[in-house]
Design a protein around this motif. Structure first.
Motif, PDB file in Angstrom:
ATOM      1  N   ILE A  74       0.931  -1.140  -0.063  1.00  0.00           N
ATOM      2  CA  ILE A  74      -0.087  -0.043  -0.093  1.00  0.00           C
ATOM      3  C   ILE A  74       1.060   1.296   0.205  1.00  0.00           C
ATOM      4  O   ILE A  74       0.752   2.276  -0.709  1.00  0.00           O
ATOM      5  N   SER A  75       1.696   1.278   0.967  1.00  0.00           N
ATOM      6  CA  SER A  75       2.715   2.267   0.933  1.00  0.00           C
ATOM      7  C   SER A  75       3.871   2.176   1.961  1.00  0.00           C
ATOM      8  O   SER A  75       4.003   0.997   2.619  1.00  0.00           O
TER       9      SER A  75
ATOM     10  N   TYR B 204      -5.235   4.687   2.236  1.00  0.00           N
ATOM     11  CA  TYR B 204      -4.667   3.566   2.578  1.00  0.00           C
ATOM     12  C   TYR B 204      -5.715   2.461   2.340  1.00  0.00           C
ATOM     13  O   TYR B 204      -5.579   1.130   1.790  1.00  0.00           O
TER      14      TYR B 204
END
Length: 391
Positions: free
Chosen positions: A102-103, A158
């Motif tokens: 996601i990150s 997110y």
């Protein structure tokens, strides 16, 4: 099978301990129920012997889910239950391995399942210690400190990105075995229909003025949506397929330490998606509309403005929606938020004044109507405006 009246609920914890006593997950003690619904009980068990996972983390407790077979008047009931169990076993194992990138600052995943014994109706799952519900934290008195205002939109983004990834993952060729076990005649689909599209008109009937001039159209919408729940699970496409089925802020866990940006020592924040028991075949708008509706109802009825950046971030993170999808989401948001009336606390002070409740129901009724009529201009300036502007 036992009827609900025959079940001695006080004896259930001892029975669960007995069933696990000869397994790796034998427990020395068990908590009071963490959650219950008819025939289903959730506990925290303290392991007799700590377990070391593949990641090297030592677990001293687990989550135990134990089900009682309730007597059914449906002769097909036991067959449907067995098929549902087979689906859940494959599902829980699959989603436990699903953790998309996601990150650098966030990891989102489902709990790992240790044991699924459908013959004895018991499950053992990873205990996500030192976590709490995202809903509880976001709307708590310490919410501003634990989830800074600057981070709320990011968290929403997110979550939206994760859901888009999940819907894409569930449609991939690698999940053909999982999709093959999805039921068309699924008791969870029937339950979702009952508590959503087959319930919202009953709420509005408490306020006849909200139905005046609208009943016939709302009945048409209800009937059309109910018909969709008959769609065979084999008719999957980019908009229809496996969904979480109960995606709201209470089914998202966050560490009790709160959200940190930048992250401490380079370790990403973690979010956990729980309660997959409602997973089913459905339209992806049901998932999107469920969590957006959950956030909307808190803004409308609780004046919880902290939910707005999460909502807008979520839509942004999920990504561009076709107008058709956006209208479907708007309808589901309206239905979900109307049904808040059934979920609201029945004891203690009202969370909103009677006047505010009527006003909120009018707003969400119009989400349903204008979504059905595909009136895009209506949604400009509303809580759902971002559905039509997401890139």
């Amino acid at each position: 099978m036992a009827s609900l009246q025959q079940v001695d609920e006080d004896a259930i914890p001892a029975k669960a301990l007995e069933l696990l006593s000869q397994t790796t997950y034998a427990c020395s003690s068990i908590s009071e129920p963490l959650a219950t619904r008819p025939g289903n009980y959730v506990y925290r068990g303290i392991l007799s012997q700590p377990l070391t996972g593949q990641d090297g983390v030592v677990a001293t407790s687990v989550i135990i889910k134990y089900s009682i077979d309730l007597k059914s008047t449906n002769k097909e009931g036991s067959t449907v239950d067995a098929k549902r169990c087979a689906f859940e076993e494959v599902l829980f194992k699959a989603v436990a391995e699903f953790s998309p990138k996601i990150s650098d600052t966030a990891v989102i995943r489902a709990p790992r399942i240790h044991l699924y014994d459908h013959e004895r109706n018991i499950q053992v799952l990873e205990d996500l210690t030192n976590t709490t519900g995202f809903k509880m934290m976001l709307f708590s008195s310490d919410g501003d400190k634990l989830i800074p205002e600057s981070s709320r939109r990011n968290i929403g983004r997110y979550l939206g990105s994760w859901l888009r990834s999940f819907h894409t993952w569930a449609s991939a060729p690698q999940q053909a075995t999982l999709r093959g076990k999805i039921l068309s005649d699924d008791p969870m689909r029937k339950l979702k229909l009952r508590i959503s599209y087959n319930s919202f008109l009953g709420v509005l009937e408490n306020y006849p003025e909200l139905l005046e001039g609208h009943r016939e159209l709302l009945e048409t919408i209800r009937n059309a949506k109910a018909k969709e729940f008959e769609k065979p699970a084999t008719d999957a496409d980019e908009d229809w397929g496996l969904i979480h089925g109960d995606l709201w802020c209470g089914n998202i866990l966050i560490p009790t330490t709160g959200w940190q940006e930048p992250t401490a020592q380079g370790k990403p924040n973690e979010l956990f998606m729980i309660d997959w028991e409602y997973a089913q075949f459905g339209h992806r708008s049901y998932d999107i509309g469920h969590i957006v509706g959950d956030l909307c109802e808190r803004i409308i009825y609780n004046k919880a403005d902290t939910a707005l950046p999460v909502l807008e971030g979520f839509v942004e993170g999920y990504g561009q929606l076709s107008d058709e999808m956006a209208f479907r989401v708007a309808i589901h948001v309206g239905v979900h938020a109307i049904n808040w009336h059934k979920r609201r606390p029945k004891k203690g002070p009202w969370v909103a004044s009677p006047e505010a409740i009527v006003a909120g129901l009018a707003v969400t009724r119009d989400f349903v109507i204008k979504g059905w009529e595909k009136d895009k201009a209506f949604f400009e300036g509303t809580l759902l405006a971002s559905l039509f502007t997401a890139k």
